[in-house]
Design a protein around this motif. Sequence first.
Motif, PDB file in Angstrom:
ATOM      1  N   ASN A 269       0.858  -1.178   0.000  1.00 49.28           N
ATOM      2  CA  ASN A 269       0.000   0.000   0.000  1.00 49.28           C
ATOM      3  C   ASN A 269       0.897   1.231   0.000  1.00 49.28           C
ATOM      4  O   ASN A 269       1.656   1.445   0.932  1.00 49.28           O
TER       5      ASN A 269
ATOM      6  N   ARG B 238       1.187   5.489  -0.501  1.00 45.61           N
ATOM      7  CA  ARG B 238       0.482   6.768  -0.518  1.00 45.61           C
ATOM      8  C   ARG B 238       1.485   7.875  -0.842  1.00 45.61           C
ATOM      9  O   ARG B 238       2.515   7.993  -0.187  1.00 45.61           O
TER      10      ARG B 238
ATOM     11  N   ASN C 261      -4.760  -0.329  10.671  1.00 46.97           N
ATOM     12  CA  ASN C 261      -5.432  -0.235   9.383  1.00 46.97           C
ATOM     13  C   ASN C 261      -4.485   0.407   8.383  1.00 46.97           C
ATOM     14  O   ASN C 261      -4.266   1.625   8.429  1.00 46.97           O
TER      15      ASN C 261
ATOM     16  N   ASN D 157      -4.905   1.243   5.481  1.00 43.43           N
ATOM     17  CA  ASN D 157      -5.585   2.198   4.611  1.00 43.43           C
ATOM     18  C   ASN D 157      -5.961   3.494   5.317  1.00 43.43           C
ATOM     19  O   ASN D 157      -6.664   4.340   4.763  1.00 43.43           O
TER      20      ASN D 157
ATOM     21  N   ASN E  42      -5.948   7.174   6.575  1.00 42.01           N
ATOM     22  CA  ASN E  42      -5.455   8.436   6.028  1.00 42.01           C
ATOM     23  C   ASN E  42      -5.184   9.446   7.145  1.00 42.01           C
ATOM     24  O   ASN E  42      -5.692   9.306   8.261  1.00 42.01           O
TER      25      ASN E  42
END
Length: 315
Positions: A116, A118, A171, A173, A175
């Motif tokens: 993952n 970002r 988590n 994911n 933000n």
Amino acid sequence: MSAIEVLNQRVANKENEQKWLVQTDYIHPWGKDGKIEAGLKAMLRSINNDFKVEEQNNDDSWDILEGFDNQFLYNENIYAAYLMAGNKWGKFQGQLGLRAEYSDVKTNLVKTATINQRRYLDFFPSANLSYEFKHQNNLQLSYSRRISRPRFWSLLPFFGYSDARNLFGGNPNLNPEYTHSIELGHLKYFEKGSILSSVYYRHTTGKNERLVFSDSTTGITQMYPVNIGLENSLGLELALSYKPWAWWDVTGSANFFRAIMQGEYLGVNYDNDTYAWTCNLKSKWTIAKIVHVQVSFNYNSPRLDPQGKLFARYN
């Protein structure tokens, strides 16, 4: 009576972390009381976390629990630049600033090849205006936009294993939270200290909360953080600094606020409206100039959260 079955489990968690910080700053005088500041900063961080949970068999051998064996790699690179200018005009003093940040965050679950990444660019303006009154009184008005990135543990899919029925995880994911803050404060100096009182308003988007989910069939509960929505908070802060004698320092603060949350996750509404307050007090004594003794007290009042109520906490 039936015999009690004993279940033995063990957790192994090995972690290695490296941090690098490179920074340069420049200050240029401007007129009589003004100055311009600029700077660059790079913050590089890497973490290698190897985790597994094992359960003991009847023959005393150990087997790894399925789903609780992985290696988590975390890389966080943040590059920032800022420009700030300030000046003084009589009893007025002002400052404007802008900070830009480029974030490159990558998580990797090695054994399941789950990556993952970002990458995002953000800008954070700030402004401050103050006015000096007579008798050491100062009035301040400020605005800023801030970011609160998830901590490493909040991104780790598994960071705690209390028992087989209560699982606490992160988590990947998740933000960051972004907050617009406006504050009006009054600062009063006196002979042996100062007191700051201020009112503030904060608007936060991407608000994250830890939610608990239970499976009625298995009886297992899971807790992990999610970005639940937005929060508006309005509050009053007080901060005191007092030095009765050269060998005794006392500092304290209190925060009274109302927080209104509007949140939704997986089709469930988590709106919440709560009043709460916090305070802390610290006293420090210096004995014979070589020994320091410090006592502190912290208190968090009861408050409502999206899934119930938190009791008071103090230490």
